[in-house]
Motif scaffolding. Sequence first.
Motif, PDB file in Angstrom:
ATOM      1  N   ARG A 286     -31.820  -2.494  57.680  1.00 28.49           N
ATOM      2  CA  ARG A 286     -30.182  -1.843  57.099  1.00 28.49           C
ATOM      3  C   ARG A 286     -30.356  -1.813  55.899  1.00 28.49           C
ATOM      4  N   LEU A 287     -30.565  -2.782  54.813  1.00 28.98           N
ATOM      5  CA  LEU A 287     -30.632  -2.717  53.469  1.00 28.98           C
ATOM      6  C   LEU A 287     -31.190  -1.710  53.116  1.00 28.98           C
ATOM      7  N   GLU A 288     -32.631  -1.772  54.050  1.00 29.89           N
ATOM      8  CA  GLU A 288     -33.719  -1.380  52.950  1.00 29.89           C
ATOM      9  C   GLU A 288     -33.661   0.385  53.506  1.00 29.89           C
ATOM     10  N   LYS A 289     -32.928  -0.004  54.989  1.00 37.11           N
ATOM     11  CA  LYS A 289     -32.010   1.617  55.111  1.00 37.11           C
ATOM     12  C   LYS A 289     -31.790   2.514  54.269  1.00 37.11           C
ATOM     13  N   GLN A 290     -30.881   1.638  53.437  1.00 36.02           N
ATOM     14  CA  GLN A 290     -29.577   2.215  52.626  1.00 36.02           C
ATOM     15  C   GLN A 290     -29.864   2.310  51.458  1.00 36.02           C
ATOM     16  N   PRO A 327     -21.831   6.125  49.576  1.00 34.32           N
ATOM     17  CA  PRO A 327     -23.673   6.895  49.269  1.00 34.32           C
ATOM     18  C   PRO A 327     -23.650   5.848  47.640  1.00 34.32           C
ATOM     19  N   GLY A 328     -22.856   5.276  46.857  1.00 35.80           N
ATOM     20  CA  GLY A 328     -23.885   4.847  46.014  1.00 35.80           C
ATOM     21  C   GLY A 328     -23.607   3.126  45.554  1.00 35.80           C
ATOM     22  N   LEU A 329     -24.144   2.857  46.913  1.00 37.13           N
ATOM     23  CA  LEU A 329     -23.700   1.697  46.877  1.00 37.13           C
ATOM     24  C   LEU A 329     -24.930   1.154  46.819  1.00 37.13           C
ATOM     25  N   SER A 330     -25.977   0.270  45.737  1.00 34.25           N
ATOM     26  CA  SER A 330     -26.786   0.197  44.850  1.00 34.25           C
ATOM     27  C   SER A 330     -27.045  -2.241  45.578  1.00 34.25           C
ATOM     28  N   SER A 348     -19.594  -9.639  47.532  1.00 33.94           N
ATOM     29  CA  SER A 348     -18.637  -8.733  46.485  1.00 33.94           C
ATOM     30  C   SER A 348     -20.803  -6.696  46.852  1.00 33.94           C
ATOM     31  N   ASP A 349     -19.448  -6.039  45.994  1.00 36.97           N
ATOM     32  CA  ASP A 349     -20.447  -4.935  46.297  1.00 36.97           C
ATOM     33  C   ASP A 349     -20.045  -4.001  44.423  1.00 36.97           C
ATOM     34  N   ASP A 350     -21.043  -2.882  44.514  1.00 40.24           N
ATOM     35  CA  ASP A 350     -21.175  -1.994  43.760  1.00 40.24           C
ATOM     36  C   ASP A 350     -20.906  -0.209  44.226  1.00 40.24           C
ATOM     37  N   LEU A 398      -8.864 -10.089  49.544  1.00 41.13           N
ATOM     38  CA  LEU A 398     -10.058  -9.387  48.482  1.00 41.13           C
ATOM     39  C   LEU A 398      -9.102  -9.766  46.934  1.00 41.13           C
ATOM     40  N   GLU A 399     -10.211  -9.791  46.283  1.00 40.65           N
ATOM     41  CA  GLU A 399     -10.615 -10.036  45.080  1.00 40.65           C
ATOM     42  C   GLU A 399      -9.879  -8.759  44.461  1.00 40.65           C
ATOM     43  N   THR A 400      -8.958  -8.793  43.495  1.00 39.96           N
ATOM     44  CA  THR A 400      -8.805  -7.247  42.494  1.00 39.96           C
ATOM     45  C   THR A 400      -9.065  -7.048  41.045  1.00 39.96           C
ATOM     46  N   SER A 401      -9.414  -8.319  40.585  1.00 43.18           N
ATOM     47  CA  SER A 401      -9.802  -8.127  39.730  1.00 43.18           C
ATOM     48  C   SER A 401     -11.171  -7.237  38.983  1.00 43.18           C
ATOM     49  N   GLN A 402     -12.225  -7.238  40.053  1.00 47.06           N
ATOM     50  CA  GLN A 402     -13.113  -6.561  40.028  1.00 47.06           C
ATOM     51  C   GLN A 402     -13.129  -5.139  39.969  1.00 47.06           C
ATOM     52  N   PRO A 403     -13.478  -4.719  38.235  1.00 46.24           N
ATOM     53  CA  PRO A 403     -13.752  -3.188  37.862  1.00 46.24           C
ATOM     54  C   PRO A 403     -14.415  -2.311  38.933  1.00 46.24           C
ATOM     55  N   LYS A 404     -14.857  -2.320  39.431  1.00 43.79           N
ATOM     56  CA  LYS A 404     -15.790  -1.957  40.382  1.00 43.79           C
ATOM     57  C   LYS A 404     -16.104  -1.978  42.300  1.00 43.79           C
ATOM     58  N   GLY A 405     -15.658  -1.205  43.182  1.00 43.74           N
ATOM     59  CA  GLY A 405     -16.484  -1.886  43.869  1.00 43.74           C
ATOM     60  C   GLY A 405     -15.731  -2.599  44.866  1.00 43.74           C
ATOM     61  N   ALA A 406     -15.611  -3.608  45.699  1.00 41.44           N
ATOM     62  CA  ALA A 406     -15.313  -4.544  46.778  1.00 41.44           C
ATOM     63  C   ALA A 406     -15.342  -6.158  46.740  1.00 41.44           C
TER      64      ALA A 406
END
Length: 423
Positions: A286-290, A327-330, A348-350, A398-406
């Motif tokens: 799945r990681l490779e596909k996305q 769609p912007g997840l990398s 975490s993710d972007d 859920l950590e809320t201090s991250q500026p982008k993503g979750a």
Amino acid sequence: MLRNQRLITVPLDQNQLRERNRALSVLLQLSNYLSTRTNLEDLLGGALELVMEQLGVNAGRLYMAAPDEDCYHLVVHRGLSPEGLETVPAGVGFTSKAARTRSFLAMRVEDLDDTDRVALLSSKGFKLVICLPLITRDQVIGVMNLSAEDIIPLEMASIDLVMVMGNLVATTAESVLQAQALSEQARQMAEQKEAVQFFAYTACHDMKSPATGVHGLARMLAQRAGHNLDEKGRAIITQIEKAAQRIEDLAQEVNAYIRVKEAPLNLSEVSLKEVLDEVAGEMAERLEKQGVVLELPAEEVVLKVDQGALVRAVTNLVDNALKYGGPGLSKVRVLHRQDEGFHVLQVSDDGVGVTEDLVEKCFTLFKRADTSQGTEGTGLGLAIVREIARRHGGKAWLETSQPKGACFCFSLSRDLPLNSTKS
């Protein structure tokens, strides 16, 4: 007393206390007895004997109030046959008067108003009756009836003593009744829990089988007759396949949630690197596909956890990022740190992140974001993570201090003993 003395030493010796203060010795004896009894009948029987001994009477009966039946029921008796005395109606008679007035009452049998009761007690050889209400928290929960074959002298000190004894008995009896009620509630809840668990397993199993059949039939129909259908017909088959798959996934996730909530933990020393490598292997396709990179910590850490549960928790969080990152997840990144007494894992993710209204609700059962419509999911993945963390002595947030993503985190206690179960 200490004016001319440096130290006063008085050992707690019950024999010496009896010589100095008989009343307090009796109360101590009663208190010690009551503290060792958890069975109501046993407790009341022994207490009745102590009160009888204190007053020097020949027989006794102890009744407990039954408000719903407007009467008092005989619980224990000593020194006489209880035949004809099993129940005392509330509102009438000598016993009810003691309860109603909350008073110690003593009277010659021949002076009682109830001629039937006079005849009954006289036939048993009694000349004196005493009623002692059992009062706790300003409520009469029972009455102790005492009978003597002779008229005995009653001094105020003795009456005060047995009234205090009655209060001690009532307070302890109420505690025992409450403990029994709580025990019965716990038993019923355990039975209900088992019934709900059995129903959930059964329902999920029964739900999954036909869903699998529908899924297979829809796929077979598409393969064999799809070329004869128009675009709308093929779209309907696709919708059927997706709906059936969703039912299968839901049944599987409900069973998974029940397992992580109820099954005993198999705690052992586990390599975090091995766990994360296993997760990476499962998610590789799945990681490779996305086109998403999974970053893992390089340090070697050993945790005391249930390995299967930890794999499940990390897998669910990575899966959550891949499903809802947008769609912007990398990149998805897993980090580990140690706080006071806890291991903390952070995934975490972007991607697009989590809306403010879901910060407090995202770990709730079946809760999904409005933006997740059209994305496959059951609403159980994060709830499972929270339950795994709870059973390992930690929590999920859920950590809320991250500026982008979750950024989702969960903690695991570092103090869990090996080879134990925790619920």
